[in-house]
Structures are given as C-alpha cells and as structure tokens.
Scaffold this active site. Structure first.
Site, PDB file in Angstrom:
ATOM      1  N   GLY A 108       6.284  80.743 -13.348  1.00 48.20           N
ATOM      2  CA  GLY A 108       6.861  81.093 -12.056  1.00 48.20           C
ATOM      3  C   GLY A 108       7.324  79.763 -11.285  1.00 48.20           C
ATOM      4  O   GLY A 108       8.288  79.858 -10.284  1.00 48.20           O
ATOM      5  N   ASN A 157       6.053  85.847 -12.260  1.00 49.76           N
ATOM      6  CA  ASN A 157       7.320  85.650 -12.673  1.00 49.76           C
ATOM      7  C   ASN A 157       7.955  86.710 -13.300  1.00 49.76           C
ATOM      8  O   ASN A 157       7.232  87.225 -14.400  1.00 49.76           O
ATOM      9  CB  ASN A 157       7.040  84.264 -13.630  1.00 49.76           C
ATOM     10  CG  ASN A 157       8.517  83.748 -13.964  1.00 49.76           C
ATOM     11  OD1 ASN A 157       9.752  84.235 -13.448  1.00 49.76           O
ATOM     12  ND2 ASN A 157       8.653  82.544 -14.667  1.00 49.76           N
ATOM     13  N   SER A 160       8.923  85.280 -17.365  1.00 48.52           N
ATOM     14  CA  SER A 160       7.721  84.136 -17.550  1.00 48.52           C
ATOM     15  C   SER A 160       7.616  83.802 -19.349  1.00 48.52           C
ATOM     16  O   SER A 160       7.644  84.959 -20.156  1.00 48.52           O
ATOM     17  CB  SER A 160       6.190  84.724 -17.303  1.00 48.52           C
ATOM     18  OG  SER A 160       5.319  83.351 -17.618  1.00 48.52           O
ATOM     19  N   GLY A 387       1.856  75.833 -17.669  1.00 47.08           N
ATOM     20  CA  GLY A 387       1.177  75.142 -16.864  1.00 47.08           C
ATOM     21  C   GLY A 387      -0.573  75.481 -16.871  1.00 47.08           C
ATOM     22  O   GLY A 387      -1.002  76.322 -17.688  1.00 47.08           O
TER      23      GLY A 387
END
Length: 1136
Positions: A108, A157, A160, A387
């Site tokens: 996101g 998100n 995503s 991430g």
C-alpha cells in the site's frame, strides 16, 4: 547567469534530509509531514528518494514535467521520482553503466505505481521509431497482464502485488529500448484457496466473471455470480473505484499487444475456469472393509465440467483424489486418502496449477519482449518487491519476505557506504570509518548452510519419520537458543526469564526493522509444497497443450523419484541470484512510505510513518550520509551561486573555479574545519554552514535587487527621452520632405498643362492642311469614275437588245414541239386502257369456269388436311432454316438461333440441348490421354478454388504445363533428376519463407507420385524430401497471393524441422496436382485443403501465426511478408 537550485530556493521544509538540522526522529517525521501537507510527496536522502503515497491524483506527472526534468542535474530541481529516473537513464546512456532501481516499502505504499512512473519516464525520454515504440508499448503493457494475475485486494491496498518482480530493460548503444526480461519471486499462491477476511483472491478471477461475454462464460462453463465459487471471498468481492469488467478488456488488449495468440488466451482462461471449478469439488467419507475411510466426490458435476475444460478423463482425476501411489525404488504402494487429505490434495493442485500458470505467463511475456539482437546491451533493472511485513499472525510467507528484505537492507547499506567511500577517495578527502548496524548476523541466522533456519527447515522436511512443526521448533531451540537475535519460549526459560507475550508454538527474530513473532504452524507443509504424483500424472494425461507444459514431471516416461527442492531452498537460490545481479549494477533507491492505514488523502499518521522509517533504516541512511560531510557541490555551480558574497568574485571570476571558491570562503571567514576541498567539489560538513551561506546570499540578493531596480528605472527613463527626441527629429524631417514634394508636383502639373495646349494647336493646324489636300485628290477620281460608268451602261444596253431578239425565236419553237408531244401521249394512253379492260374480263371468266369444274371434288374434311399440310410445310421450313443457322462445333459457343414459331419453343430448346451434348462428345473424342488429364486437373482446381480463392480466375486461362524448369533437358539439374526415382509431375521455382524476417529463398519444387522435394536453385542440392503420406494438409488464404503452407503429420520423420511456408505464382497448379496425386493413391489419406486468412505453422518447437491482411505495400502490385513478433507473420496483400 545564476543557476536555480530548488532544493534551497523557496522550499517547503527541507528537500534533502541530509540538510535537516537538528537531526532527530521527531524532526525527520515533522519534515515529512510538512511536505506531505503541501503535496510535496518526494524527499531526498542524498541520492535516495522517499516517496509518500498521496492516495489521490497529482498533476506532477504530465508531459511538461517530463520535459522539465529531462537532462537536468539531480539536485537542480525540486525532489521528484523523474529526477532519479533521469539520472539512472543518463548514467546508463552516457557512462555505459548498468543501472538498477530498487523500490521497497510495505503493501500500500505505492511501489507498483512508482515502478510505472519510472518506466513511463524512460519510455518518454528514449528514442522514437516504429520498432522502438513497439518495444516500449510491449514493456508497458506487460504491467496490466501481470497485475491481473499477480495482484489482489488486501486490507492495506486495493491493488497489492502478491509477488516480487524484477525487470531488466535492455537498451542499445543509443539508449533505445531493445526488450526486457522479467523475473518473479514467491507468488502468494495460498491466496488461491484461502483469503483473509476483507481481502480478495487474485484480480483475474473477478475480472473474468465480470467482463467476459455470455458466450465466453458459456464455453468456460462459468456463471457470473461470485457466490457460486468457494475460492472467491464474498465480503469484499466488489471494490469501490475498481471496474473489473473494464479491467478485463484492458487485460485482453494488453495481451494482444504483448503478443499472445488467441488460442493461448483461450487456454489461459480455461485454466482459470478450471481452478474455480476445482474449488467447488467437495468430498465425503466412505468406509471400507479394512476399517479405513476413503474419500469420494459428493457432486460430480463440477468435476465433470473441469475435466471437459482440461480434456482429462473423469475417472483418472477422481481416482487421484481418492488414492495416492508411493514409489520407492522398484516398489509401488497405493494408499487411500481420507477426506482431509483429499481436500489438501485439491488445494495443492489448485495452488500448483495457478502458480505454474503464472510462471508460464511470465516466461511467455519474456519470450515476446526479449531483445532480438545478440549485440552487447546496456541494462536498467527495476525491482518492485514486497516490503517488510509485521502482522499479528506471521507465518512462512512473512518469514521469507522479511528474509528478502534483510538481504536488500544489507546490500543497501554496503552499496551506500561503498558509494560514499568511493566519492571521498575520488575527491582526495580522508575517509573516516562510519559505525553502523550490520545485519549480516541476521542474514546468517536465516541462510547459513549448516545452522541457518532455512537449512534446518529443509533438513527437517527431508528427515524420515514423523515430522511436524513442533519438531522443527524443538530443533531451532536446540541450535539457535544462544543466538542473540533469536528468541523462543524455551530459550527464554532456559535463561530463567519469563516472557508471556511469547507463545509456546512461536519464535521471535530481532530483525533490523524490529522484532517479529513467527508462528511455526504450517512451516513444514508450506516449505514442502508437495503435489501428489498421481495428480501430476493425471494432469499430464490431459488433452490440453498448456497443461502438459505445466506438469512435465507427470510424464510416465520421465519418472523421477528424487524429491523436488523445497520452497525455501528455491527462494534462497533466487534471492542469491538477485543479489549477485544487483551487485553488478549501479543502484538507485526509492523508499515508499504509506501515510495512513485508511487509504485516504490528507491523513498523516505519525506512529505508522515512524514505524516505517525505522524498519526502512532511513535515519541510519541519513547518519551514514552525514557522517562525513553533509553537503557537497561542484566548484562551478557553487561559485555561480555564491559569487555575489565577495567583491573579488563579483560579477565575474577570471581564474579557476576552485580558486574562486577559496577566495569566497576566506572572505566570509568560514572556519576551516567546516569544509574541505576535493578535486572537483567543495564539501561542507555542517548544514548550519550551508544555511549561513544561504542567508547571506538572500540578503545580498535583496540589495542587488534594489540596485538593479534603480539602474533599470534610470535606464528606462533615459531610453524613453532619447526615443521621444529621435522621434521629433524624424517627424520634422519627414514633414519638410512632404511639403517640398507637394510644391514640386504642383509646378510640374502646370508645365504639363501648357505643353499639352501648344501641342494640340499645332496638331489641329496640320490636320486641316492634310484634309484639304485629300479632298482635292478625291474630286478628280470621282469625276473620272462617273464618266467611265456612263460609257459602260451604253454598251450594255446595246448588247441586251441583240440577245433578246435571238431568244424569242427559240421560245416559239420549243412551245410548238411541246404541244405536238402532248397530243401523241394522250392517244397512246387511250389505246392502253382499252386493251387492259379486255384482259381483266377474260381472267374473271377463266376463274369462274375453274371453280365450277372443281367444286364437285371438295369434301367435309378438307380443312383438316389443309391444316396438316400447312403444319408439315412449316416444320419442314423450320428444319431447313435451322440447318442454315447451325452454330459452330465449339463447346463454348453459346449462340443459338431464335425460334420463328411460338408453338415450337420446347422442341427448339430440346434440339439445342441435344446438339450441345453431341458436339461435346465429338470434342472429347479428339482428346489425347495427356490432354484429358490436364482438363481433369482444371476441373479439380475449379472444385477446390472457385469462389474461394481470389487468385483462381486469373489461372483459368493458363494451361497446366507441369515442368517449368525443363529438369530433364537442363544439364544443370541432371544430378537432381537422377536422384528422383519416379516421374516428375511438376517442377517449378518457389520461394521458401524465412520465419525470422519474412523474406523468401528460391527453391526448386519437385512433385512425384510418392514424395515432394525442395532443392537449391543454384546448385540443385536437395534440401528436403517429404513423402506424401507425411503431408496432412495444405493451408492457403482467400486473398490474391501465392502463399501456401505444407502441414506435416505429427510424429512423422520429415516433421523434425516443422512445416514449410512457401510462395509461388503458380499456386493453383501446385496445390491441384498435390491434391490429385494424393487422391489417386489408395494407400494414404486424401490431402486436406484449408482456405483461411489466418492459420498456424509449426517451425521446429514454435507455432507461428500467419495472418493475411489487405493493405497497400511498398510495391503496390506485390505481396509483402513481415515478422511482427516471435509468434506472428503478417502478409500484406494489395487491395483489389
């Protein structure tokens, strides 16, 4: 001219965190927030770009912005992702350095959008051209395809990325893109069978059901209702702002641009439909005699439809869900599966089917976008990878993702320090060692080959006996208990510590971003990632080409008892390859940060941003950059910016720029410990020194501005006065000139009037004299003419009188002769009338006598006889007339006389038909056997191509000669003729089409009763010989072209090199003879002739689509063939 540096002029907050003063976590977050509130979403840390997700559209990505940042210095304008992309592209093009752009951040944070902006900028600034634009379009359009199959809606998100993507974009020496290569990492395939609450499955499932037409859904045996599929979550099936139907159309268009064939797209959609059907298969227990439960399929309708989609026998797949075969050396053991194991097998098959399809999809895109040339290329890599993830419940996926981020953080710190050290050494400044946290110890804890967590997980998976997640945790507690970054309940208790936040079935790792608690449940199963061999073999038996490619291990001929590598081993190897690749390139970093969890604009959550700043290591990055000197700048721009602060350097410095900077700093009395002189740059240690220079410059600019205004106002007034003075002089001069011109023109006009009057008087006087002279001459002439006329009239009257006397005698004699002739004519007419009357009376009398004589011979049936006699005479007359108008003996002569009598129309047409049949028989009786065979071939050509092939009408008038190269007479081809055993039925020169470029190579085409031969035109050497039984079909188009494809049977010996695509001006004759030769033999099947404007040709292992379009080629009367991509040859045919 002064150079503007937007990092220092009119900036909101601090554009480069290296210049932040004072530096602390609070000031760092505050600076980000201040810039975010003013829509400044980009901030620098040296050459690293921090990107905040604005959750709204900003007008900072226009074409004007692209041109603004094009070929500009990195620090010349305000922070922007375009500045980093331009710096990387220019380094690649001018310095010949391979680049990589690493985009990291949590889900996101905007990583995918950042990678799109980088690629769109590079596409906008690189070269133009048809081929270059095609490559750029394919690279950009690969994103929608991968997003549809690899992205999903999550709680963080709506789009995503559930996989890691690394794309290498390849450029030529000019900087134009040639192609690319995409690598994917760790697709989250568990999402296929189960999604957390509030999240969706992969986009493609919803796009297919929403955007496909009713006919397509019917073919795929699908329903548009999401609720009918167990693998689709219903609580978030619809996402606000996301149009699945429009996205499906976009994906279809993107797949077409990238180069997917229609049959490939259909195969992909069939596999997606099969996954949905697979999720609806449910099982029930069934007790056996031995007391064990066996799983059975409840409702076989979904299983049946899935098997129909994939071409699998239903019984084979049903058995694979109920039994499992275990092979060990030479033994096979078959065991039953209970319901739980059957559900596990079903989900494992669905996950493997989708993940392998995704891998095939990436490889297929790579095949289309790969560079065609083999020259040396420059490479720019773009890494868009997940991430660091810290959830409430962290499992094997989060462990693998965080391991990858540990490796990226390690390479980030190493490359940043190396870049700093190289710059200091390059500039001749003493390097001081920088203390930083080295996470190599954490990476070693995870990836060590002996005592690493991944190694122990693999060892536990491969160990015989009972293997569970608890035994794996016990092993970790035994080996890693003393490691300073590893914690578990057992290791804590062994040290007499109590930590109630650490459950018994969990372990904790102290990552560089913080502590993460992992639950070991599912580690072993997810690492094994096993698919039962029975299911692989069932998939391989499918009558579906794509399925066979996805499950090669199911081939019974290639059974491998070796255990497949684990998921952890594969990921560790791929991460190692990625790290080696990144180390060979010059790195560029984009750190993406998510401002809030609500996916809303204008909201900045300090705690969330602070958490991301910590685990991204941004503060540590700033400290590394500031450990030596906080700011550095080349001497020329530094002198250009601050030269007004010293009288010696203002306004122009004549010497070297370094000496000017030295004079400047000495004059400002800046302490020597605050700066250092490099070879090409000035290094400033403390940001306060830079801000001091900026403040002095601001004050000086205000003074200079006032001075410039004063001088400008004086110059403007003087310029205005001089302009007025000059204007007055010019106006006066022009007026005097105008007055003199008017006076001169008046005098000139007066002189002209006087001159004209004098000339007129002289002319009139001369005219009077001439007229008098002329009148005198005319009077003499007139008198003489009158006298001559009088004499002529007298003579005329005399002659007329003599002629009149002679004419009177002639008239009287003529009148007498006329009277005499009229009297004689009257006498003759009277005599003729008397003779005619006598003849008429005699004729009437003879007729009366005849009628009286023959009246007694007439009967009552005389009328019928007269009628029959009349009809007979008419028919006789008709036949005699028809004989005279008979047409020629040519069968193609369609002339026939018109019928003179209406009652004979039927007879007339029947005689015409009989006559035509008779003359056709006469014509055929003259044929030789050779001529008869030629006409039979012409008839076969008509049946094959009439009204189907536009080239056919032009071939009707051309005789089928057969041997066009005179192979038996030409000494050049004697050797070739001797190699052919049977009689040559056809010999001609054709063009063999090359798949690589669409160009033709001349070949001699020989056809016999048993085979066809292709030979080199120059040398006569045989290139290929194909037995006619190996030829299954021939493909031609409907257009006015000579292209045809020879389709060989699968498995035939001659099919090793694939099919043949040829071109010939005598296409109709070649294919007709092929067809007739195949039909005449009873030993083989008849050759099939397919006429279509789009067909597939097999070249070795690849299938290429040949597509015919009507267009206007370069040579308007010729056909051109051009390769569009690896899978498409386009033939352009002139419009008729």
């Amino acid at each position: 001219m002064e150079v503007k540096t937007s990092l220092l002029d009119n900036m909101i907050g601090v554009g480069d965190m290296v210049l932040l003063e004072p530096l602390s976590e609070e000031s760092f977050i505050e600076n980000l927030k201040k810039r975010f509130d003013h829509n400044e979403i980009y901030t620098y840390i040296g050459s690293v770009v921090i990107s905040m997700n604005p959750y709204k559209s900003l007008s900072i990505y226009s074409a004007e912005k692209v041109e603004e940042y094009r070929n500009r210095n990195f620090y010349e304008l305000s922070p922007h992702i375009y500045a980093l992309a331009d710096e990387a592209y220019r380094s690649l093009r001018h310095q010949d350095k391979d680049q990589c752009i690493l985009i990291t951040g949590e889900s996101g944070a905007g990583k995918t959008e950042a990678s799109k902006f980088v690629m769109s900028y590079v596409a906008a600034v690189c070269g133009k051209g048809q081929e270059v634009n095609k490559v750029k379009e394919q690279l950009l359009q690969s994103n929608p395809v991968l997003e549809a199959f690899g992205n999903a809606k999550t709680v963080r998100n709506d789009n995503s990325s559930r996989f890691g993507k690394y794309m290498d974009i390849e450029f030529d020496f000019k900087g134009d893109p040639l192609g690319g290569v995409i690598s994917n990492y760790l697709l989250e395939k568990s999402r296929v069978v189960k999604q957390p609450r509030g999240e969706r499955n992969f986009h493609i499932f919803y796009q297919l059901l929403s955007g496909a037409s009713d006919d397509m859904l019917k073919k795929l045996k699908l329903d548009r209702d999401f609720s009918k599929y167990n693998y689709l979550s219903l609580d978030s099936a619809t996402v606000n702002g996301l149009d699945d139907a429009a996205s499906f159309r976009t994906v279809r268009n993107a797949m077409q641009i990238v180069g997917f064939m229609e049959d490939e797209v259909q195969s992909i959609l069939e596999l997606i439909a099969a996954v949905l059907k697979l999720g609806n298969i449910e099982f029930k227990p069934e007790s056996r005699v031995n007391g064990f439960d066996e799983s059975r399929v409840k409702d076989k309708n979904d299983l049946k439809e899935m098997c129909e989609l994939l071409g699998i026998e239903q019984s084979v797949l049903e058995r694979a869900f109920s039994f499992r075969t275990v092979e060990a050396k030479m033994e096979k053991v078959s065991t039953t599966l209970n319901v739980a194991q059957a559900y596990y097998a079903r989900d494992a098959l669905a996950k493997n089917l989708y993940s392998r399809l995704f891998t095939w999809l990436v490889n297929r895109i790579n095949e289309s976008i790969k560079a065609q040339t083999k020259t040396r290329k420059k490479v720019m890599g773009v890494l868009d990878i997940y991430g660091f993830e810290i959830f409430e419940d962290n499992s094997f996926e989060q462990f693998i993702i965080n391991y990858c981020n540990e490796k990226l953080q390690q390479i980030f710190i190493e490359l940043t320090l190396r870049e700093e050290q190289e710059e200091y050494i390059r500039e001749g400044i003493e390097w001081t060692n920088i203390e930083y946290f080295n996470n190599a110890i954490i990476c070693d804890l995870i990836e060590n080959n002996k005592n690493g967590i991944l190694a122990m997980l693999d060892e536990e998976c491969l160990r015989p006996g009972t293997v569970t997640d608890e035994t794996f945790l016990d092993k970790l507690n035994t080996v890693c208990a003393e490691h300073q970054h590893f914690e578990s309940r057992l290791s804590k208790n062994s040290k007499f510590l109590t930590d109630h936040s650490l459950p018994h079935n969990c372990f904790r790792i102290q990552h560089y971003a913080g502590k993460v608690l992992y639950r070991v449940e599912g580690f072993v199963d997810k690492n094994n990632d096993l698919l039962y061999r029975d299911l692989s073999q069932a998939m391989y038996k499918a009558n579906h080409n794509l399925i066979k490619l996805l499950f090669p291990e199911g081939n019974p001929a290639k059974v491998n008892l070796k255990r497949p590598p684990t998921a952890g081993f594969q990921f560790r190897a791929s991460v190692g390859t990625l790290m080696k690749n990144l180390l060979t390139k010059n790195p560029n970093y984009i750190r993406c940060i998510k401002p809030n969890d609500k996916k809303a604009a204008h909201i900045f959550t300090d705690s969330l941003v602070c958490h991301q700043v910590r685990y991204l290591g941004l503060m540590e990055n700033v400290r590394v950059r500031r450990a030596g000197y906080a700011f550095r700048q080349a001497y020329e721009p530094c002198l250009e910016r601050y030269k007004m602060l010293c009288k010696q350097t203002w306004p122009h410095w004549k010497g070297p720029a370094r000496e000017g900077v030295e004079v400047l700093l000495s004059d400002l009395q800046v302490p020597a410990e605050e700066f250092a002189y490099g070879r090409s740059k000035i290094f400033i240690r403390n940001p306060r020194t830079l801000f001091f220079l900026e403040e002095k410059r601001r004050q000086c600019l205000e003074d200079l501005a006032a001075l410039i205004q004063k001088i400008y106002r004086g110059w403007k007034c003087r310029t205005h006065f001089l302009l007025l003075k000059k204007s007055q002089v010019v106006v006066a001069a022009w007026y005097r000139r105008f007055a003199q011109q008017k006076k001169y023109q008046k005098i000139r006009c007066s002189a002209l009037v006087v001159q004209s009057f004098i000339r007129g008087w002289k002319a009139r006087k001369l005219l009077r004299e001439l007229k008098h002279k002329k009148r005198c001459e005319e009077a003499v002439t007139t008198i003489s003419a009158y006298w001559h006329g009088t004499q002529a009239r007298w003579e005329l009257r005399r002659l007329k009188k003599e002629a009149w006397n002679k004419h009177a005698v002639s008239v009287i004699w003529a009148a007498w002769l006329g009277t005499k002739a009229r009297r004689e004519l009257k006498r003759l007419k009277e005599e003729a009338r008397r003779k005619h009357a006598i003849a008429v009376i005699w004729a009437y009398w003879l007729g009366l006598k005849v009628r009286r004589e023959y009246r007694k011979f007439f009967r009552a049936n005389a009328g019928k006889k007269i009628y029959d006699f009349t009809i007979q005479r008419i028919i006789q007359k008709y036949y005699l007339g028809l004989k005279k108008t008979m047409p020629s003996m040519s069968p193609i002569d369609k002339s026939w006389s018109t019928c003179p009598y209406g009652f004979l129309d039927g007879t007339h047409q029947e005689l015409r038909r009989i006559f035509h049949l008779w003359r056709c028989k006469k014509y055929r009786s003259q044929f030789t056997e050779e001529k008869k065979a030629t006409y039979e071939e012409k008839l076969a050509a008509s049946e094959l191509f009439k009204d189907k092939k536009a080239l056919y009408p032009s071939s009707v008038s051309q005789p089928f000669k057969g041997d066009y190269v005179e192979i038996t007479k030409n000494p050049k081809y004697q050797k070739l003729n001797s190699l052919v055993e049977d009689k040559v039925l056809l010999a001609d020169v054709v063009s063999k089409i090359n798949r690589a470029n669409g160009k033709g190579t001349p070949r001699i085409f020989l056809l016999t009763k048993k085979c066809l031969v292709l030979a080199d035109q120059k040398t006569g050497q045989v290139k290929a010989s194909v037995p006619l039984p190996d030829l299954s079909s021939v493909f031609v188009s409907t257009q006015n072209d000579g292209f045809f494809a020879l389709k060989l049977r699968e498995g035939a010996t001659s099919a090793a090199k694939g099919d043949y695509l040829l071109s010939s001006d005598r296409l109709i004759e070649i294919i007709t003879k092929l067809y007739c030769t195949g039909a005449a033999s009873a030993e083989r099947n008849q050759i099939k002739i397919d006429i279509s404007d789009e067909f597939l040709v097999q070249f070795k292992q690849d299938k290429v689509c040949v597509k015919f379009i009507q267009g206007t080629p370069k040579n308007s009367n010729s056909v051109s063939c051009k390769r569009k991509n690896n899978r498409l040859l386009e033939v352009s045919v002139p419009s008729p």
